[in-house]
Design an enzyme around this catalytic site. Structure first.
Site, mmCIF file in Angstrom:
data_model
loop_
_atom_site.group_PDB
_atom_site.id
_atom_site.type_symbol
_atom_site.label_atom_id
_atom_site.label_comp_id
_atom_site.label_asym_id
_atom_site.label_seq_id
_atom_site.Cartn_x
_atom_site.Cartn_y
_atom_site.Cartn_z
ATOM 1 N N GLU A 163 0.793 -1.240 0.000
ATOM 2 C CA GLU A 163 0.000 0.000 0.000
ATOM 3 C C GLU A 163 0.825 1.291 0.000
ATOM 4 O O GLU A 163 0.555 2.201 0.781
ATOM 5 C CB GLU A 163 -0.965 -0.003 1.191
ATOM 6 C CG GLU A 163 -1.877 -1.219 1.203
ATOM 7 C CD GLU A 163 -2.864 -1.230 2.375
ATOM 8 O OE1 GLU A 163 -2.778 -0.336 3.227
ATOM 9 O OE2 GLU A 163 -3.704 -2.137 2.414
ATOM 10 N N GLU A 274 -5.864 -10.779 -1.513
ATOM 11 C CA GLU A 274 -6.732 -10.589 -0.341
ATOM 12 C C GLU A 274 -8.192 -10.532 -0.760
ATOM 13 O O GLU A 274 -8.935 -9.623 -0.389
ATOM 14 C CB GLU A 274 -6.355 -9.298 0.403
ATOM 15 C CG GLU A 274 -4.880 -9.216 0.738
ATOM 16 C CD GLU A 274 -4.497 -7.936 1.481
ATOM 17 O OE1 GLU A 274 -5.382 -7.256 2.025
ATOM 18 O OE2 GLU A 274 -3.294 -7.632 1.509
ATOM 19 N N SER A 623 -49.104 -28.677 -14.459
ATOM 20 C CA SER A 623 -48.613 -28.468 -13.098
ATOM 21 C C SER A 623 -49.759 -28.526 -12.086
ATOM 22 O O SER A 623 -50.430 -29.555 -11.985
ATOM 23 C CB SER A 623 -47.844 -27.148 -13.033
ATOM 24 O OG SER A 623 -47.114 -27.078 -11.845
#
Ligand code: XIL
Length: 725
Positions: A163, A274, A623
């Site tokens: 970083e 990460e 159905s």
């Protein structure tokens, strides 16, 4: 709740119907192997661990099953390993390293130099004054070399500097690097030195520069610039670590793709170091989901799964340069973002999520699939509407204008993916294409925009799922049987009949074949029922029952008959004025039997030229309508001579016999379903009925599921059988 009950009922009637995504989250079975196995031809799959993860048996089992690279989440960072100058604390780092040694897993070392989690002694004196450069370098060298030497047998790569690049926006003239104490002491050079010290201690370790916001175009350019300068200066940097702390709204996978492509021009190794995909857009660890009692909604899970799936697709594409993908934590319970952010593929109980399966069950062929750009408007669109479109392979493409929306999801997708997530296009609209070809035929769908449910204004509306939904048509290869042709056509008319039993004016649609008006002929009648969540429009609108009949009659394949289609629910609350909400039980009571047999049939027989006899009367349904057909035909053996169950269960000889229906009293039985609905039951039921002497036919619609193409085809197959002497 109601949907779940209905789904269960359907499943009971049909055996194993594939459950649709809209019926809620499915339980995901415990895997027998891990992501590391699924990705063995692509890259390592790593994980950041805490001490519990490598000491508690249940967690160890998950770690060993899923991952083949391990990072210590905190234990190897500067402050934990050397809290005070020269005072090393190896306890946790050793535990994790020993776990890896014991199991033969190599580690990613994280991290040697970082402005965070570092003892201030490294760069300042007791009074808070920055150290002279030489003293800082001596501290840094001593620290880096101690730790690299200690673990060089087990750590194969290091995040040397973490970083150090500035976040956006960086104003013209401002440094491209973070203004950390280390930078203030030594400028960019401290980064070079850190790599040199690490390389000196372990010349074989791969050395990475690691950062977040790794795909944001401006920052990724600065990361690239830094590494390029290092390379040019001969610094031993091998790779770029993209932290991969993403969220469900961003970054766009296009940006990730571009960042990887850019980085790969300067380094040979790219690791996602990460990875997690949080459910909100906040940065850092203090997040909305840590604080409140928010629950992750289904649509948010869909967005998350989509990000994960598309990210891994991009990573697979770059497998030549991407060689490890590490998740930041084992499970949501361990996540630094808090369990409520639900950022990982393994939940707080160490069970895998649906998104895990979606990431794992990728199809390498689909990765290289070429989508043919011959998209045309769907035949179900409103006049003049271009989208949705369908191509010749069966892909569907959607476009929605919602300029202020944060997310747009189409409920149509593949394999339980929960839908197709649309992304912002250059013109500001939301666009997306299904991940693969859809099944042929008609599909209901809707949009979920920022969690709210809407129809797609591009399409006409179709009543399904207990609401008027959008619909799309994927042209079927056999669509000729319901095509619109220049032949004599019958009529579909609406009738209204007073129902005493429900104290209502009820509606039905009646199909009368071409020529009905011109003769005095009497016709047999099929009472044809819709499925759960549909209504009396379903069969002739999305089912094209009238066109199927017209074509069959014109082609001389059947003798004409009448079809009556009415609403098959009597006591649920979906309609204004309906007596009460009935739930799943209500749907199966005998209210509809009374409406049909004692009210509608007498009305039809007295208002149309019917042959008002059992042998000229059929009942069929799809159905739930099949279940109603089953119940009513057995309860009223004197009313119907012909029965049809379309994805709606089966009959067995015993129940027919128990109802007093021997093979002479039943003229014919038709049972069917789609090949994706567990068709074996249909085949064996038809065979059992035939063996018991019944005139029975079983039909399986190839390549279709619990959807309308199955039922269109079923009507087409059933009609020629009906009313034959
Ligand atoms: C995080 C750890 O997960 C937390 O336990 C700790 O409190 C803070 O650091 N970028 C990094 C990681 O490089 O080291 C961070 O890890 C997360 C952000």
């Amino acid at each position: 709740m109601k949907k779940v009950l209905i789904a269960l009922l359907c499943a009971l009637a049909l055996g194993a119907i594939p459950t649709r995504a809209q019926f809620g989250p499915r339980t995901v079975p415990e895997p027998t192997d891990g992501l590391k196995d699924a990705y063995k031809d692509y890259f390592k799959i790593g994980v950041a661990v805490n001490i519990r993860n490598v000491t508690e048996p249940e967690q160890i089992q998950v770690v060993l099953r899923e991952f083949n690279s391990i990072t210590a989440e905190n234990a190897m960072k500067p402050q934990p390993t050397e809290p005070r100058k020269g005072e090393f604390n190896w306890e946790d780092a050793d535990k994790i390293a020993n776990f890896c040694r014991q199991h033969g897993i190599k580690m990613r070392g994280h991290t040697l130099m970082w402005h965070s989690q570092i003892g201030t002694w490294m760069y300042q004196d007791e009074n808070g004054k920055l150290l002279p450069k030489e003293e800082f370098y001596a501290n840094m060298k001593h620290h880096i070399q101690a730790i690299v030497n200690r673990y060089k047998d087990v750590v194969y790569c290091w995040d040397v500097v973490n970083e150090a690049v500035a976040d956006s926006p960086v104003y013209p003239g401002a440094p491209e690097l973070r203004n950390s104490p280390m930078y203030q002491i030594a400028g960019e050079e401290f980064i070079y030195k850190a790599f040199e010290y690490a390389h000196e201690a372990d010349p074989t370790a791969l050395l990475f520069y690691n950062d977040y916001n790794d795909s944001e175009p401006a920052k990724s350019q600065r990361i690239y610039n830094l590494v390029k300068r290092m390379k040019d200066a001969g610094v031993p940097v091998d790779g770029i670590g993209m932290q991969g702390h993403y969220n469900i709204y961003g970054p766009s996978m296009d940006d990730v793709d571009k960042a990887i492509a850019l980085y790969s021009t300067v380094v040979k190794h790219i690791h996602i170091t990460e990875l997690d995909i949080r459910v909100n857009e906040d940065m850092g660890g203090g997040l909305r989901f840590n604080q409140g009692a928010s629950q992750v909604a289904d649509w948010e899970r869909t967005l998350q799964q989509d990000q994960y799936v598309n990210l891994f697709k991009v990573l697979r594409k770059h497998k030549d340069v991407v060689d490890c993908v590490t998740f930041w934590n084992v499970s949501d319970k361990d996540s630094w973002l808090g369990v409520r952010n639900s950022p990982l593929l393994i939940d707080e109980n160490y069970k895998v999520k649906q998104a895990y399966n979606a990431v794992k069950a990728f199809d390498p062929k689909q990765d290289n699939a070429v989508v043919i750009e011959d998209f045309r408007p769907s035949s179900k669109n409103q006049p003049g509407q271009e989208y949705p479109m369908v191509n010749s392979q069966g892909y569907a493409r959607f476009k929605v204008n919602a300029p202020k929306a944060n997310s747009v999801i189409v409920s149509l997708g593949l394999g339980g993916s929960g839908g197709t997530v649309l992304h912002k296009a250059e013109d500001g609209s939301w666009m997306g294409t299904t991940a693969g070809p859809m099944d042929e035929g008609f599909h209901y769908y809707h949009l979920t925009i920022d969690g709210g449910v809407f129809n797609d204004p591009g399409t006409e509306n179709y009543y399904g799922s207990s609401r008027w939904e959008s619909g799309i048509e994927i042209p079927a290869h056999d669509e000729a049987f319901y095509a619109e042709r220049d032949i004599p056509h019958g009529n579909v008319q609406q009738i209204l009949f007073w129902s005493k039993s429900t104290n209502q004016l009820r509606k039905a649609f009646v199909y009368t074949p071409a020529g009905y008006e011109k003769t005095k002929k009497k016709y047999p009648v099929l009472y044809l029922q819709h499925g759960w969540g549909e209504n009396e429009f379903a069969w002739h609108v999305q089912g094209h029952a009238n066109l199927i009949m017209d074509n069959l009659i014109a082609d001389g394949k059947i003798d004409p008959f009448i079809i009556v289609m009415t609403y098959g629910m009597t006591n649920e609350g979906f309609r204004p004025g309906a007596p009460r909400a009935g739930g799943a039980r209500g749907m199966m009571d005998n209210g509809f039997e009374t409406v049909l047999c004692d009210e509608l049939i007498p009305y039809v027989d007295s208002h149309f030229r019917t042959i008002a006899k059992k042998d000229s009367r059929a009942m069929a349904g799809l159905s739930m309508g099949g279940m109603e057909t089953h119940t009513i035909t057995l309860a009223r053996p004197e009313v119907f001579g012909w029965y049809g169950l379309l994805s709606g269960g089966t009959y067995n000889p015993k129940e027919l016999a128990d109802a007093g229906l021997d093979p002479k009293q039943v003229k014919g039985i038709f049972v069917s379903c789609g090949s994706k609905e567990g068709p074996d039951q249909i085949r064996s039921a038809a065979q059992a009925l035939q063996e018991a002497g019944y005139n029975a036919k079983g039909y399986v619609s190839e390549g279709t599921a619990h959807e309308f193409l199955t039922w269109r085809r079923s009507l087409y197959e059933m009609a020629p059988m009906l009313f034959k002497k």
